[in-house]
Design a protein around this motif. Structure first.
Motif, PDB file in Angstrom:
ATOM      1  N   ALA A   1       0.834  -1.210   0.000  1.00 18.37           N
ATOM      2  CA  ALA A   1       0.000   0.000   0.000  1.00 18.37           C
ATOM      3  C   ALA A   1       0.862   1.252   0.000  1.00 18.37           C
ATOM      4  O   ALA A   1       0.558   2.231  -0.703  1.00 18.37           O
ATOM      5  N   ARG A   2       1.939   1.248   0.775  1.00 17.89           N
ATOM      6  CA  ARG A   2       2.815   2.428   0.788  1.00 17.89           C
ATOM      7  C   ARG A   2       3.506   2.622  -0.564  1.00 17.89           C
ATOM      8  O   ARG A   2       3.677   3.750  -1.039  1.00 17.89           O
ATOM      9  N   MET A   3       3.933   1.529  -1.214  1.00 17.06           N
ATOM     10  CA  MET A   3       4.562   1.624  -2.525  1.00 17.06           C
ATOM     11  C   MET A   3       3.587   2.170  -3.546  1.00 17.06           C
ATOM     12  O   MET A   3       3.932   3.022  -4.384  1.00 17.06           O
ATOM     13  N   LEU A   4       2.345   1.702  -3.516  1.00 14.02           N
ATOM     14  CA  LEU A   4       1.349   2.201  -4.452  1.00 14.02           C
ATOM     15  C   LEU A   4       1.060   3.671  -4.206  1.00 14.02           C
ATOM     16  O   LEU A   4       0.822   4.438  -5.145  1.00 14.02           O
ATOM     17  N   GLU A   5       1.078   4.059  -2.937  1.00  8.42           N
ATOM     18  CA  GLU A   5       0.839   5.463  -2.625  1.00  8.42           C
ATOM     19  C   GLU A   5       1.957   6.345  -3.197  1.00  8.42           C
ATOM     20  O   GLU A   5       1.697   7.435  -3.761  1.00  8.42           O
ATOM     21  N   ARG A   6       3.205   5.871  -3.066  1.00  9.91           N
ATOM     22  CA  ARG A   6       4.324   6.631  -3.618  1.00  9.91           C
ATOM     23  C   ARG A   6       4.242   6.708  -5.139  1.00  9.91           C
ATOM     24  O   ARG A   6       4.490   7.770  -5.750  1.00  9.91           O
ATOM     25  N   LEU A   7       3.922   5.601  -5.806  1.00  8.96           N
ATOM     26  CA  LEU A   7       3.800   5.622  -7.268  1.00  8.96           C
ATOM     27  C   LEU A   7       2.689   6.566  -7.724  1.00  8.96           C
ATOM     28  O   LEU A   7       2.814   7.255  -8.750  1.00  8.96           O
ATOM     29  N   ALA A   8       1.626   6.609  -6.953  1.00  8.88           N
ATOM     30  CA  ALA A   8       0.523   7.499  -7.309  1.00  8.88           C
ATOM     31  C   ALA A   8       0.961   8.965  -7.189  1.00  8.88           C
ATOM     32  O   ALA A   8       0.618   9.819  -8.033  1.00  8.88           O
ATOM     33  N   LEU A   9       1.742   9.301  -6.162  1.00 10.02           N
ATOM     34  CA  LEU A   9       2.217  10.663  -5.987  1.00 10.02           C
ATOM     35  C   LEU A   9       3.167  11.045  -7.122  1.00 10.02           C
ATOM     36  O   LEU A   9       3.117  12.182  -7.649  1.00 10.02           O
ATOM     37  N   VAL A  10       4.056  10.116  -7.487  1.00  8.83           N
ATOM     38  CA  VAL A  10       4.999  10.416  -8.577  1.00  8.83           C
ATOM     39  C   VAL A  10       4.258  10.627  -9.876  1.00  8.83           C
ATOM     40  O   VAL A  10       4.541  11.556 -10.673  1.00  8.83           O
ATOM     41  N   ALA A  11       3.276   9.773 -10.161  1.00  8.12           N
ATOM     42  CA  ALA A  11       2.517   9.891 -11.409  1.00  8.12           C
ATOM     43  C   ALA A  11       1.740  11.200 -11.439  1.00  8.12           C
ATOM     44  O   ALA A  11       1.634  11.880 -12.460  1.00  8.12           O
ATOM     45  N   GLU A  12       1.221  11.628 -10.326  1.00  6.06           N
ATOM     46  CA  GLU A  12       0.467  12.872 -10.264  1.00  6.06           C
ATOM     47  C   GLU A  12       1.376  14.069 -10.487  1.00  6.06           C
ATOM     48  O   GLU A  12       1.009  15.042 -11.200  1.00  6.06           O
ATOM     49  N   ALA A  13       2.622  13.986  -9.941  1.00 11.73           N
ATOM     50  CA  ALA A  13       3.560  15.090 -10.131  1.00 11.73           C
ATOM     51  C   ALA A  13       3.960  15.205 -11.592  1.00 11.73           C
ATOM     52  O   ALA A  13       4.086  16.318 -12.127  1.00 11.73           O
ATOM     53  N   ARG A  14       4.155  14.078 -12.260  1.00 10.92           N
ATOM     54  CA  ARG A  14       4.516  14.104 -13.683  1.00 10.92           C
ATOM     55  C   ARG A  14       3.392  14.690 -14.538  1.00 10.92           C
ATOM     56  O   ARG A  14       3.627  15.444 -15.473  1.00 10.92           O
ATOM     57  N   VAL A  15       2.188  14.325 -14.164  1.00 14.67           N
ATOM     58  CA  VAL A  15       1.061  14.851 -14.946  1.00 14.67           C
ATOM     59  C   VAL A  15       0.964  16.359 -14.782  1.00 14.67           C
ATOM     60  O   VAL A  15       0.744  17.117 -15.738  1.00 14.67           O
ATOM     61  N   ARG A  16       1.203  16.871 -13.606  1.00 18.02           N
ATOM     62  CA  ARG A  16       1.145  18.312 -13.396  1.00 18.02           C
ATOM     63  C   ARG A  16       2.269  19.028 -14.128  1.00 18.02           C
ATOM     64  O   ARG A  16       2.086  20.106 -14.680  1.00 18.02           O
ATOM     65  N   GLY A  17       3.482  18.410 -14.138  1.00 20.67           N
ATOM     66  CA  GLY A  17       4.614  19.053 -14.825  1.00 20.67           C
ATOM     67  C   GLY A  17       4.409  19.090 -16.338  1.00 20.67           C
ATOM     68  O   GLY A  17       4.804  20.031 -17.002  1.00 20.67           O
ATOM     69  N   ALA A  18       3.786  18.108 -16.889  1.00 20.80           N
ATOM     70  CA  ALA A  18       3.531  18.074 -18.329  1.00 20.80           C
ATOM     71  C   ALA A  18       2.431  19.014 -18.713  1.00 20.80           C
ATOM     72  O   ALA A  18       2.385  19.543 -19.816  1.00 20.80           O
ATOM     73  N   ALA A  19       1.547  19.306 -17.847  1.00 21.72           N
ATOM     74  CA  ALA A  19       0.406  20.177 -18.162  1.00 21.72           C
ATOM     75  C   ALA A  19       0.748  21.659 -18.091  1.00 21.72           C
ATOM     76  O   ALA A  19       0.182  22.467 -18.779  1.00 21.72           O
ATOM     77  N   GLN A  20       1.729  22.105 -17.355  1.00 23.69           N
ATOM     78  CA  GLN A  20       2.052  23.514 -17.194  1.00 23.69           C
ATOM     79  C   GLN A  20       2.575  24.139 -18.493  1.00 23.69           C
ATOM     80  O   GLN A  20       2.158  25.223 -18.855  1.00 23.69           O
ATOM     81  N   PRO A  21       3.539  23.646 -19.327  1.00 26.06           N
ATOM     82  CA  PRO A  21       3.974  24.293 -20.596  1.00 26.06           C
ATOM     83  C   PRO A  21       2.843  24.458 -21.570  1.00 26.06           C
ATOM     84  O   PRO A  21       2.773  25.401 -22.350  1.00 26.06           O
ATOM     85  N   ALA A  22       1.914  23.625 -21.614  1.00 24.04           N
ATOM     86  CA  ALA A  22       0.804  23.743 -22.555  1.00 24.04           C
ATOM     87  C   ALA A  22      -0.032  24.982 -22.271  1.00 24.04           C
ATOM     88  O   ALA A  22      -0.568  25.601 -23.142  1.00 24.04           O
ATOM     89  N   ASP A  23      -0.138  25.359 -21.004  1.00 24.94           N
ATOM     90  CA  ASP A  23      -0.901  26.562 -20.652  1.00 24.94           C
ATOM     91  C   ASP A  23      -0.188  27.821 -21.110  1.00 24.94           C
ATOM     92  O   ASP A  23      -0.833  28.790 -21.456  1.00 24.94           O
ATOM     93  N   ASP A  24       1.165  27.908 -21.104  1.00 22.13           N
ATOM     94  CA  ASP A  24       1.911  29.073 -21.532  1.00 22.13           C
ATOM     95  C   ASP A  24       1.771  29.292 -23.027  1.00 22.13           C
ATOM     96  O   ASP A  24       1.805  30.363 -23.525  1.00 22.13           O
TER      97      ASP A  24
END
Length: 212
Positions: free
Chosen positions: A189-212
């Motif tokens: 459960a802790r490993m899945l939680e960490r993977l979910a946080l990493v995946a969410e951070a990547r999605v946010r980083g990819a979405a920011q240049p598109a807005d500019d």
């Protein structure tokens, strides 16, 4: 006519005496082991009663009580004159021994008719020996009969409980396996939680240049 009536009266007297003399649960003595010896009789001066004296020999291994005798009186021609049956309850014959007895009866015929007699034992009761006393005290008997089985049952339950919760028991093994599985599930459960946080951070980083 008189003889049948006399016989019927004798049978009735014997039955009544046997009922009065007998006791519930008593042990009868074989009549072959009882014998009447030295039986004599004498008439009273007024000719109304006859007294029989004799000795009862007991060949059995038990003491004897409640002895019922039958006395028959005969005339000079050995014809039956009178018959008496009586339970002598105060006579106790020792085992393999002798005891004297006495019977007194009221005569129903003229005294001159009583010339001879015959005495026999109709029934008798054996005196059972008292039960042997136990060498154990009442406390020890109560302990053996009541407390010892309870203590044995308690000891079995304690042994069973120890086996049930011991290290080698199946219950302990199952509990340990469940704890291990719970720990593994927590790690996953802790490993899945960490993977979910990493995946969410990547999605946010990819979405920011598109807005500019």
């Amino acid at each position: 006519m008189k003889k049948p009536i006399a016989h019927a009266a004798c049978l009735l007297a014997m039955s009544a005496s046997a009922f009065a003399c007998g006791r519930d649960g008593s042990t009868p003595v074989p009549l072959a082991q009882l014998a009447v010896q030295k039986a004599t009789f004498s008439l009273s001066e007024d000719g109304r009663t006859a007294t029989t004296l004799g000795t009862l020999k007991n060949a059995s291994a038990d003491r004897v009580r409640e002895v019922m005798f039958e006395v028959k009186y005969f005339d000079a021609k050995h014809a039956l004159v009178d018959t008496f049956t009586r339970c002598v309850d105060n006579v106790i014959a020792p085992a393999a021994g002798e005891v004297a007895f006495r019977m007194r009866e009221r005569l129903s015929q003229p005294a001159a008719s009583y010339v001879s007699q015959e005495v026999r034992v109709v029934s008798a009761e054996a005196i059972s020996p008292p039960p042997e006393k136990s060498a154990l005290s009442p406390f020890m008997r109560e302990f053996l009969l009541v407390w010892l089985p309870l203590l044995a049952l308690l000891g079995f339950l304690i042994y069973f409980m120890k086996r049930l919760i011991g290290k080698q028991s199946a219950t302990t093994t199952a509990l340990a396996l469940m704890q291990t599985q719970t720990a593994h599930l927590g790690t996953h459960a802790r490993m899945l939680e960490r993977l979910a946080l990493v995946a969410e951070a990547r999605v946010r980083g990819a979405a920011q240049p598109a807005d500019d």
